[in-house]
Design an enzyme around this catalytic site. Structure first.
Site, mmCIF file in Angstrom:
data_model
loop_
_atom_site.group_PDB
_atom_site.id
_atom_site.type_symbol
_atom_site.label_atom_id
_atom_site.label_comp_id
_atom_site.label_asym_id
_atom_site.label_seq_id
_atom_site.Cartn_x
_atom_site.Cartn_y
_atom_site.Cartn_z
ATOM 1 N N ASP A 1 0.774 -1.252 0.000
ATOM 2 C CA ASP A 1 0.000 0.000 0.000
ATOM 3 C C ASP A 1 0.805 1.303 0.000
ATOM 4 O OD1 ASP A 1 -1.550 -2.127 0.809
ATOM 5 O OD2 ASP A 1 -2.144 -1.237 2.712
ATOM 6 N N GLN B 1 4.174 0.669 2.219
ATOM 7 C CA GLN B 1 4.399 -0.576 2.952
ATOM 8 C C GLN B 1 5.590 -1.261 2.307
ATOM 9 O OE1 GLN B 1 2.145 -2.218 5.751
ATOM 10 N NE2 GLN B 1 2.740 -0.080 5.874
ATOM 11 N N PHE C 1 2.249 -0.763 9.938
ATOM 12 C CA PHE C 1 1.245 -1.004 8.902
ATOM 13 C C PHE C 1 0.786 0.324 8.294
ATOM 14 C CE2 PHE C 1 -0.785 -5.502 9.356
ATOM 15 C CZ PHE C 1 0.461 -6.083 9.338
ATOM 16 N N GLU D 1 -10.202 -2.563 4.494
ATOM 17 C CA GLU D 1 -8.849 -2.063 4.706
ATOM 18 C C GLU D 1 -8.745 -0.660 4.096
ATOM 19 O OE1 GLU D 1 -6.144 -5.997 4.798
ATOM 20 O OE2 GLU D 1 -6.676 -5.454 2.767
HETATM 21 C C1 FRU Z 1 -3.832 -3.680 2.768
HETATM 22 C C2 FRU Z 1 -3.157 -4.098 4.061
HETATM 23 C C3 FRU Z 1 -3.513 -3.135 5.171
HETATM 24 C C4 FRU Z 1 -2.371 -3.293 6.129
HETATM 25 C C5 FRU Z 1 -1.202 -3.504 5.204
HETATM 26 C C6 FRU Z 1 -0.161 -4.427 5.737
HETATM 27 O O1 FRU Z 1 -3.207 -4.136 1.618
HETATM 28 O O2 FRU Z 1 -3.522 -5.417 4.378
HETATM 29 O O3 FRU Z 1 -4.775 -3.369 5.760
HETATM 30 O O4 FRU Z 1 -2.188 -2.183 6.956
HETATM 31 O O5 FRU Z 1 -1.733 -4.032 3.999
HETATM 32 O O6 FRU Z 1 0.966 -4.436 4.926
#
Ligand code: FRU
Length: 491
Positions: free
Chosen positions: A24, A40, A80, A205
């Site tokens: 993300d 991420q 996250f 999410e």
């Molecule tokens: C969405 C997700 C989020 C989380 C992150 C973890 O793709 O699952 O909900 O914060 O990726 O990497």
């Protein structure tokens, strides 16, 4: 092909990390002439693992500079998804000597608690930066929002709500979103929850909530990313349009059919930039260009995943006079665009196939812009192909009021059974249909009628799909055709 940033399938006009795993987009904020993009990131592997926030900046949203990792895991957990804001009024008190603090609001995921079998392992924390996002200090009283005993409790997206003079946090909580408010980004109060209309077995999410102007009126758009639960399988993003008063989100039409933000398989967890200056006025978006069904097994080794092209969002009138969210590639794409190559003498009428010859560069990307006039019972198909025999087919079908994107023969597809397929999207055929395609080394982004329909799909052809063939059935006519090279952002 080899060499960093020019490996096979390396996107040339899309953001990718130099190496390793990305998912993300996070913490997008504009400050001091720089668009920040955090993401991420797993710096030690090309699959998902302990999450960090990778960091990059841009002055035009097109060219990116890689910066050192912004946030590292700590004793509360890994880092996250989340957001960042410029706290211009220093509500947090983190500012010093008149310096505006950037404040990141993110989820700490405690793998330790999780392995002990507890469910309260996701909490929300904050960090601030006084040097334009280069270094960050975590708040000593983290977490700022503790877990109430819910397994999925994450992805805070924060924005300033002028009328109530409070920060609003939109948070993914299992199958719904919850709104919290705060005067200072440190103390948070629960306001309300918004649950989706339909049942589904996945989790919510990366939500987002932002205002947009519609016919001179303010509307609020609520983004919800779902995994799984997407129309075409795996992960995807839908949105609601409604009202928000600082406490509650009320959709205008609770019975409206699901609005998917993007009908392609590869646009997930996207959210908008914070602190875009009022005089700019744009609402700017970027998404993760993959799908959890196969993200970890796509055939790139050096890096995994790219972001979508950044898009500017607007509410416009759609079918039946109802508002619809439209997304267009940001206009600074001009910074890498060559001259338009325009075709006169268009070959396609009725069922005749014709090739459009453009001169593209194999190691760059391109934009193809076509306009069709399609009569009842007719179709028009665009085939993008290469010499290796890989093809994608895009078919406009007036009778069925659909566009279909077929990547079954697009090259490497066998790495996961959910990758090859045909994906459709509803199209309102009112007058000529305009199709804009942004074709990179491993993706095709399609915008119909200026972005009223968006479709983002990954493809892994042997070489760039530089061949363009058009054919139709019934009474369909190509009325304009032009293309231009989009030069690599890494050179
Ligand atoms: C969405 C997700 C989020 C989380 C992150 C973890 O793709 O699952 O909900 O914060 O990726 O990497």
């Amino acid at each position: 092909k080899s060499g960093l940033m020019s490996e096979q399938w390396r996107p040339q006009i899309h953001f990718t990390p130099k190496a390793q795993w990305m998912n993300d987009p996070n913490g997008m904020v504009y400050h001091d002439g720089e668009y920040h993009l955090f993401y991420q990131y797993h710096p030690n592997s090309n699959v998902w693992g302990p999450m960090h926030w990778g960091h990059a900046i841009s002055e035009d949203l097109i060219h990116w500079e890689h910066l050192p990792i912004g946030l590292y895991p700590d004793s509360l957990g890994t880092i996250f998804s989340g957001s960042a804001v410029a706290d211009v009024d220093n509500t947090s008190g983190f500012g010093k000597n008149g310096k505006t603090p950037l404040v990141a609001v993110y989820t700490n995921h405690s793998h330790e608690k999780e392995s002990e079998g507890r469910i309260d392992y996701q909490t929300q924390s904050i960090a601030y930066s006084l040097d334009n996002g280069r270094t960050w200090t975590k708040y000593e009283k983290n977490p700022v929002l503790d877990n109430p005993g819910i397994r999925d409790f994450r992805d805070p997206k924060v924005r300033w709500h002028e009328p109530t003079q409070k920060w609003i946090m939109t948070l993914a909580v299992k199958d719904r979103v919850s709104f919290y408010s705060s005067p200072d980004l440190k103390e948070w109060t629960f306001e309300s929850s918004f649950a989706q209309d339909e049942e589904h077995n996945g989790v919510v999410e990366c939500p987002d909530l932002f205002p947009l102007n519609y016919n001179g009126q303010e509307k609020w758009v609520l983004f919800i990313s779902l995994n799984p639960g997407f129309l075409h399988g795996g992960s995807g993003t839908k949105y609601y349009i409604g009202e928000f008063d600082g406490k509650e989100f009320i959709p205008d039409d609770p019975n409206a059919p699901t609005h998917w933000f993007d009908y392609g398989k590869d646009n997930y967890a996207g959210v908008t930039w914070s602190n875009i200056p009022e005089e700019d006025g744009r609402t700017l978006f970027i998404g993760w260009m993959s799908n959890w069904q196969y993200a970890t097994v796509v055939p790139t080794e050096q890096w995994r995943s790219a972001m979508t092209l950044p898009r500017s969002l607007e509410l416009v009138e759609g079918a039946g006079g109802k508002p619809v969210l439209k997304g267009e590639v940001v206009n600074t794409i001009e910074n890498i665009a060559g001259d338009w190559q325009e075709k006169s003498d268009l070959p396609v009428a009725a069922a005749e196939a014709g090739t459009l010859e453009f001169s593209f560069e194999e190691d760059a990307a391109y934009q193809l812009s076509l306009e069709f006039d399609i009569q009842m019972d007719a179709t028009a198909t665009i085939d993008l192909y290469n010499e290796a025999g890989d093809s994608i087919f895009i078919t406009l079908d007036k009778n069925r009021e659909l566009v279909v994107f077929d990547r079954i023969d697009s090259g490497e597809t066998t790495f996961n059974e959910n990758f090859p397929g045909k994906y459709d999207a509803p199209v309102a055929f009112e007058g000529p249909v305009k199709v804009d395609l942004y074709v990179d080394q491993s993706s095709v982004e399609m915008f119909i009628n200026g972005g009223k329909v968006q479709m983002t799909n990954l493809v892994f052809p042997e070489t760039l799909l530089t061949g363009v063939e058009i054919y139709g059935s019934g009474d369909s006519q190509l009325i304009t055709a032009k293309a231009r090279v989009l030069n690599s952002i890494w050179k």
